[in-house]
Design an enzyme around this catalytic site. Structure first.
Site, PDB file in Angstrom:
ATOM      1  CB  CYS A  42       3.419  31.024 -16.827  1.00 48.59           C
ATOM      2  SG  CYS A  42       3.991  32.381 -15.824  1.00 48.59           S
ATOM      3  N   PRO A  88       0.821  -1.206   0.000  1.00 49.74           N
ATOM      4  CG  PRO A  88       0.031  -1.003   2.186  1.00 49.74           C
ATOM      5  CD  PRO A  88       0.835  -1.903   1.294  1.00 49.74           C
TER       6      PRO A  88
HETATM    7  C1  LIG Z   1       2.561   2.407  -7.160  1.00 56.38           C
HETATM    8  C2  LIG Z   1       2.766   1.030  -6.714  1.00 56.38           C
HETATM    9  C3  LIG Z   1       2.245   0.611  -5.490  1.00 56.38           C
HETATM   10  C4  LIG Z   1       1.412   1.492  -4.601  1.00 56.38           C
HETATM   11  O1  LIG Z   1       0.225   1.869  -5.183  1.00 56.38           O
HETATM   12  P1  LIG Z   1      -0.857   2.710  -4.315  1.00 56.38           P
HETATM   13  O2  LIG Z   1      -1.943   2.930  -5.288  1.00 56.38           O
HETATM   14  O3  LIG Z   1      -0.192   3.967  -3.912  1.00 56.38           O
HETATM   15  O4  LIG Z   1      -1.234   1.856  -3.174  1.00 56.38           O
HETATM   16  C5  LIG Z   1       2.526  -0.670  -5.076  1.00 56.38           C
HETATM   17  N1  LIG Z   1       3.270  -1.507  -5.836  1.00 56.38           N
HETATM   18  C6  LIG Z   1       3.780  -1.129  -7.025  1.00 56.38           C
HETATM   19  C7  LIG Z   1       4.594  -2.086  -7.790  1.00 56.38           C
HETATM   20  C8  LIG Z   1       3.543   0.139  -7.511  1.00 56.38           C
HETATM   21  O5  LIG Z   1       4.044   0.484  -8.688  1.00 56.38           O
END
Ligand SMILES: *Cc1c(COP(=O)(O)O)cnc(C)c1O
Length: 432
Positions: free
Chosen positions: A362, A292
């Site tokens: 801008c 997460p």
């Molecule tokens: C961005 C990402 C996450 C986290 O995603 P959230 O939407 O911020 O929870 C987890 N794992 C990978 C591989 C990601 O690229």
């Protein structure tokens, strides 16, 4: 009226966040200002970890996706909770290493890692490297041999689920720059090749199906597909995949009308799919990882601005301009993302107007949002934009040579600087 439980209003009508009066924060540290509530971060991490304990019997790890918001203090907080970290570049990895993060709990990501990044990840000894493609596998195999190490790897898999839309569809996902496709047999061929490698050890598979996802069904479907793949690998190659990384993507509340599923419900329902499918296919239950990002950082952060100009264009709209904009929050211009806002020094008044909050750059598209319900805002007022803790500071730029704002952490009403505001000399730091 308040979006999150750590928000309140003082007797004078000042908006409080994490127990701190935001108008006082603005006065003390200046604006624009990012404010993070340490307790909110810790609470979210604990909720995920407690759910991992409850629904997977502790056979799993929570890795905070640091691209959502990374600085050394954030890494220290995550580390002190015993959670892991997901880093997607040498910069994020370096930040975590310098903050003293337990490297064994770091997963290193990226769809196009450089040799420099791979070498650094192997040298510092990250827990695992999530390999995205065959060229990376081959380069990593060489680098690991040179360094005399045998890193643990996972493969990034495209499970064929597109969850970016509200109703997920199981098509089109072959067209993604991330990972190996399942449908074409590409993923299986890659596993065969990795199993034969002597300098890396394939320990897991990984998927991440999207972001700001409100439904649980696409996550359940992804888990089902991934367990099926683990079973296929066992049956065809007699090889056990021990780890299953299910990524992140849990949706959060930006507006009063947003209604994401609580992540406990996600953990409960997905764990049932994992257990049920493993049982049905006769395989051992893998160690589970989740990643997460937004759901840990976004609700824990707000941005404070000072209002400058107010322009009422009759029958069209009212612009309320603030002292930041797309350099500190590029999400409206990038995705049309919506936020809630309020006037921090008039938080006990009705949000009686609908205005466009504009930045100072801008670009006509440099907006924080349109049609935003707000108290009547005038020059000198402080505006708080809510749930900006993820993908704001981490996506910030110096466009128009603006200085990046400071990041302040609050905890039970007390505040401290975690990232200093950039100075004018920082702006020309690398100029020759
Ligand atoms: C961005 C990402 C996450 C986290 O995603 P959230 O939407 O911020 O929870 C987890 N794992 C990978 C591989 C990601 O690229």
């Amino acid at each position: 009226m308040m979006l999150y439980e750590n928000m309140g209003v003082t007797a004078e009508g000042h908006f409080t966040f994490g127990g701190a009066d935001t108008t006082e924060l603005a006065a003390e540290y200046g604006t624009p200002l990012y404010v993070m509530d340490e307790n909110m971060v810790r609470k979210a991490v604990r909720r995920f970890m407690d759910s991992m304990e409850k629904y997977y019997g502790g056979r799993g790890e929570v890795h905070y996706a640091s691209k959502a918001f990374s600085c050394m203090e954030m890494c220290r907080i995550i580390n002190s909770e015993g959670a892991g970290l997901d880093a997607v570049s040498i910069g994020e990895l370096y930040t975590a290493v310098k903050a003293g993060f337990d490297v064994k709990k770091i997963g290193f990501h990226g769809n196009n890692k450089t040799d420099e990044e791979l070498r650094y990840a192997v040298e510092v000894g990250v827990g695992h490297i999530i390999v995205d493609n065959i060229s990376e596998l081959e380069r990593l195999e060489k680098i690991a041999a040179e360094l005399g190490k045998k890193p643990s790897i996972m493969f990034r898999i495209k499970p064929g689920i597109d969850a970016h839309t509200h109703d997920f569809v199981k098509t089109g996902q072959i067209d993604s720059k991330f990972g190996f496709a399942l449908e074409t047999g590409e993923a299986f061929e890659a596993v065969k090749q990795a199993v034969a490698c002597s300098n890396v050890e394939l320990t897991g598979i990984h998927c991440h199906i999207g972001s700001q996802i409100f439904d649980i069904a696409p996550f359940e479907e992804a888990a089902r597909v991934m367990i099926g793949f683990i079973s296929e690998i066992k049956n065809k190659l007699d090889y056990e995949i021990k780890g299953l990384n299910l990524g992140g993507g849990f949706g959060i509340k930006y507006l009063d009308s947003d209604d994401p599923s609580p992540f406990e419900t996600y953990m409960e329902r997905v764990s049932k799919v994992v257990a049920g499918e493993c049982e049905r296919l006769g395989i051992a239950q893998p160690f589970i990882y989740i990643e997460p990002g937004r759901s840990i950082a976004a609700p824990a952060g707000i941005t404070l601005y000072t209002v400058g100009a107010r322009k009422e264009i009759p029958n069209i709209r009212t612009y309320v301009s603030v002292d930041g904009g797309m350099p500190d929050n590029p999400r409206y211009i990038l995705y049309g993302s919506e936020y809630s806002a309020l006037v921090a020094n008039k938080a006990n008044e009705e949000r009686s107007e609908k205005v466009t909050i504009a930045g100072k750059c801008c670009e006509s598209g440099d907006l924080i949002g349109e049609n935003m319900p707000l108290q009547h805002a005038e020059s000198g007022d402080i505006i708080a934009v809510l749930a900006t803790g993820a993908y704001n500071y981490s996506m910030s730029s110096n466009y128009n040579r603006l200085q990046k704002p400071a990041v302040v952490f609050v905890k039970d009403g007390a505040s401290r600087v975690a990232v200093k505001r950039e100075t004018l000399d920082d702006i020309i730091r690398n100029d020759i």
